[in-house]
Design a protein around this motif. Structure first.
Motif, PDB file in Angstrom:
ATOM      1  N   TYR A   1       0.863  -1.187   0.000  1.00  3.91           N
ATOM      2  CA  TYR A   1       0.000   0.000   0.000  1.00  3.91           C
ATOM      3  C   TYR A   1       0.893   1.228   0.000  1.00  3.91           C
ATOM      4  CZ  TYR A   1       0.559   0.214   5.136  1.00  3.91           C
ATOM      5  OH  TYR A   1       1.056   0.295   6.405  1.00  3.91           O
ATOM      6  N   PRO A   2       0.744   2.078  -1.012  1.00  8.81           N
ATOM      7  CA  PRO A   2       1.582   3.268  -1.104  1.00  8.81           C
ATOM      8  C   PRO A   2       1.142   4.336  -0.103  1.00  8.81           C
ATOM      9  CG  PRO A   2       0.124   3.111  -2.995  1.00  8.81           C
ATOM     10  CD  PRO A   2      -0.099   1.892  -2.177  1.00  8.81           C
ATOM     11  N   VAL A   3       2.132   5.030   0.449  1.00  6.72           N
ATOM     12  CA  VAL A   3       1.896   6.047   1.461  1.00  6.72           C
ATOM     13  C   VAL A   3       2.761   7.266   1.141  1.00  6.72           C
ATOM     14  CG1 VAL A   3       2.224   6.599   3.915  1.00  6.72           C
ATOM     15  CG2 VAL A   3       1.403   4.348   3.256  1.00  6.72           C
ATOM     16  N   ILE A   4       2.170   8.452   1.255  1.00  6.21           N
ATOM     17  CA  ILE A   4       2.947   9.684   1.185  1.00  6.21           C
ATOM     18  C   ILE A   4       3.215  10.116   2.615  1.00  6.21           C
ATOM     19  CG2 ILE A   4       2.921  12.127   0.545  1.00  6.21           C
ATOM     20  CD1 ILE A   4       1.214  11.386  -1.840  1.00  6.21           C
ATOM     21  N   LYS A   5       4.471  10.423   2.893  1.00 12.11           N
ATOM     22  CA  LYS A   5       4.836  10.890   4.229  1.00 12.11           C
ATOM     23  C   LYS A   5       5.067  12.391   4.182  1.00 12.11           C
ATOM     24  CE  LYS A   5       8.886  10.559   6.635  1.00 12.11           C
ATOM     25  NZ  LYS A   5      10.014   9.878   7.256  1.00 12.11           N
ATOM     26  N   LEU A   6       4.323  13.124   5.032  1.00 12.28           N
ATOM     27  CA  LEU A   6       4.467  14.572   5.136  1.00 12.28           C
ATOM     28  C   LEU A   6       5.008  14.920   6.511  1.00 12.28           C
ATOM     29  CD1 LEU A   6       1.007  15.831   3.828  1.00 12.28           C
ATOM     30  CD2 LEU A   6       3.133  15.670   2.556  1.00 12.28           C
ATOM     31  N   ILE A   7       5.823  15.941   6.554  1.00 11.89           N
ATOM     32  CA  ILE A   7       6.303  16.469   7.826  1.00 11.89           C
ATOM     33  C   ILE A   7       5.768  17.890   7.952  1.00 11.89           C
ATOM     34  CG2 ILE A   7       8.343  17.131   9.163  1.00 11.89           C
ATOM     35  CD1 ILE A   7       9.836  14.875   7.691  1.00 11.89           C
ATOM     36  N   THR A   8       5.150  18.188   9.086  1.00 13.16           N
ATOM     37  CA  THR A   8       4.648  19.542   9.312  1.00 13.16           C
ATOM     38  C   THR A   8       5.478  20.208  10.395  1.00 13.16           C
ATOM     39  OG1 THR A   8       3.006  18.740  10.899  1.00 13.16           O
ATOM     40  CG2 THR A   8       2.284  19.015   8.623  1.00 13.16           C
ATOM     41  N   ARG A   9       5.590  21.516  10.271  1.00 15.21           N
ATOM     42  CA  ARG A   9       6.330  22.328  11.238  1.00 15.21           C
ATOM     43  C   ARG A   9       5.394  23.420  11.751  1.00 15.21           C
ATOM     44  NH1 ARG A   9      10.832  19.341  11.703  1.00 15.21           N
ATOM     45  NH2 ARG A   9      11.611  18.735   9.679  1.00 15.21           N
TER      46      ARG A   9
ATOM     47  N   GLY B   1       4.940  17.429  13.249  1.00 17.92           N
ATOM     48  CA  GLY B   1       4.767  15.981  13.240  1.00 17.92           C
ATOM     49  C   GLY B   1       4.917  15.349  11.874  1.00 17.92           C
ATOM     50  N   ILE B   2       4.797  14.038  11.873  1.00 25.39           N
ATOM     51  CA  ILE B   2       4.866  13.219  10.663  1.00 25.39           C
ATOM     52  C   ILE B   2       3.463  12.696  10.387  1.00 25.39           C
ATOM     53  CG2 ILE B   2       5.823  11.121   9.643  1.00 25.39           C
ATOM     54  CD1 ILE B   2       8.270  11.520  11.472  1.00 25.39           C
ATOM     55  N   HIS B   3       3.038  12.807   9.133  1.00 26.26           N
ATOM     56  CA  HIS B   3       1.696  12.376   8.745  1.00 26.26           C
ATOM     57  C   HIS B   3       1.813  11.419   7.562  1.00 26.26           C
ATOM     58  CE1 HIS B   3       0.172  15.711  11.207  1.00 26.26           C
ATOM     59  NE2 HIS B   3       1.215  16.362  10.723  1.00 26.26           N
ATOM     60  N   HIS B   4       1.088  10.317   7.630  1.00 27.00           N
ATOM     61  CA  HIS B   4       1.082   9.338   6.555  1.00 27.00           C
ATOM     62  C   HIS B   4      -0.254   9.413   5.824  1.00 27.00           C
ATOM     63  CE1 HIS B   4       4.081   6.877   9.154  1.00 27.00           C
ATOM     64  NE2 HIS B   4       4.668   7.876   8.541  1.00 27.00           N
ATOM     65  N   ILE B   5      -0.186   9.632   4.524  1.00 28.84           N
ATOM     66  CA  ILE B   5      -1.376   9.745   3.693  1.00 28.84           C
ATOM     67  C   ILE B   5      -1.444   8.497   2.818  1.00 28.84           C
ATOM     68  CG2 ILE B   5      -2.654  11.201   2.093  1.00 28.84           C
ATOM     69  CD1 ILE B   5      -1.646  12.573   4.801  1.00 28.84           C
ATOM     70  N   ASN B   6      -2.441   7.658   3.063  1.00 26.61           N
ATOM     71  CA  ASN B   6      -2.592   6.433   2.279  1.00 26.61           C
ATOM     72  C   ASN B   6      -3.128   6.760   0.897  1.00 26.61           C
ATOM     73  OD1 ASN B   6      -1.792   4.825   4.463  1.00 26.61           O
ATOM     74  ND2 ASN B   6      -3.869   4.729   5.243  1.00 26.61           N
ATOM     75  N   LEU B   7      -2.539   6.127  -0.112  1.00 31.47           N
ATOM     76  CA  LEU B   7      -3.010   6.271  -1.486  1.00 31.47           C
ATOM     77  C   LEU B   7      -3.721   5.000  -1.905  1.00 31.47           C
ATOM     78  CD1 LEU B   7       0.122   7.932  -3.140  1.00 31.47           C
ATOM     79  CD2 LEU B   7      -1.982   9.048  -2.377  1.00 31.47           C
ATOM     80  N   GLN B   8      -4.670   5.150  -2.792  1.00 29.93           N
ATOM     81  CA  GLN B   8      -5.415   4.013  -3.329  1.00 29.93           C
ATOM     82  C   GLN B   8      -4.937   3.735  -4.755  1.00 29.93           C
ATOM     83  OE1 GLN B   8      -7.517   2.512  -1.210  1.00 29.93           O
ATOM     84  NE2 GLN B   8      -7.003   4.103   0.268  1.00 29.93           N
ATOM     85  N   PRO B   9      -5.084   2.501  -5.243  1.00 36.41           N
ATOM     86  CA  PRO B   9      -4.666   2.208  -6.622  1.00 36.41           C
ATOM     87  C   PRO B   9      -5.358   3.112  -7.650  1.00 36.41           C
ATOM     88  CG  PRO B   9      -5.148   0.180  -5.446  1.00 36.41           C
ATOM     89  CD  PRO B   9      -5.554   1.303  -4.541  1.00 36.41           C
ATOM     90  N   MET B  10      -6.597   3.500  -7.369  1.00 39.06           N
ATOM     91  CA  MET B  10      -7.332   4.338  -8.323  1.00 39.06           C
ATOM     92  C   MET B  10      -6.928   5.807  -8.257  1.00 39.06           C
ATOM     93  SD  MET B  10      -9.070   3.747  -5.395  1.00 39.06           S
ATOM     94  CE  MET B  10     -10.376   2.591  -5.396  1.00 39.06           C
TER      95      MET B  10
END
Length: 190
Positions: free
Chosen positions: A97-105, A135-144
């Motif tokens: 499952y692909p995930v985008i990792k974001l860091i916020t300040r 913090g660190i945030h993980h955004i799940n991506l879907q195949p579509m």
């Protein structure tokens, strides 16, 4: 009778010692195998290029975050929005499952894919004048999601929140969890 109690104590202590050694060995094995696999970095893809940045009425096109910073530091209540197309070739990555990792300040974050909100953090805290933090945030991506537009909006929750964006990568979600454990980003032993 006293000798029998002493013998039971030594047996129990020996069993506990063996169990502790096995657990330590298993943790060391997990670290060493995960660390060697993680070094290949086949489990992450750079997603720093091709972004459009919208800030104070200006649009900056085709931005590479490794070379870009805002004209000035984002201050309390100011908003910056970034957008990019989700890569079309994500199937080739073969991630579970692909995930985008974001860091916020010191900023709230809101993420949408093709205009539909997918993730948000910090808005309620900010509205109540509470600390949002970083913090660190993980955004799940879907195949579509391939080929769709992802839009990320940051709102500064403090004065002088940030000027530059941290690198953004697309990860294999399973490997990201292992990486964060091995790299110490998720502390479980202190």
């Amino acid at each position: 009778m006293e000798e029998k109690k002493t013998w039971k104590y030594y047996v129990r202590a020996s069993i506990c010692g063996i169990v502790i050694l096995l657990v330590c060995f298993m943790i060391a094995a997990l670290y060493s195998t995960a660390d060697s696999h993680l070094e290949s970095e086949d489990w992450k893809v750079s997603y720093n290029k091709g972004w459009n940045v919208y800030f104070e009425g200006q649009e900056y096109r085709d931005v590479d975050f490794s070379e870009f910073s805002l004209p000035h530091t984002l201050n309390l209540g100011e908003t910056v929005t970034i957008s990019n197309r989700i890569p079309d070739d994500m199937e080739r990555l073969n991630y579970s499952y692909p995930v985008i990792k974001l860091i916020t300040r010191n900023a709230t974050v809101s993420v949408s894919v093709n205009g539909k909100e997918r993730y948000s953090y910090g808005q309620e805290l900010f509205a109540k004048n509470k600390m949002v933090g970083s913090g660190i945030h993980h955004i799940n991506l879907q195949p579509m999601d391939t080929g769709k537009i992802i839009t990320i909006t940051y709102t500064a929750a403090e004065r002088q929140s940030f000027t530059a964006f941290d690198e953004i990568n697309i990860y294999d979600g399973d490997m990201l969890t292992q990486y964060e454990l091995v790299s110490g980003r998720v502390p479980f032993t202190d």
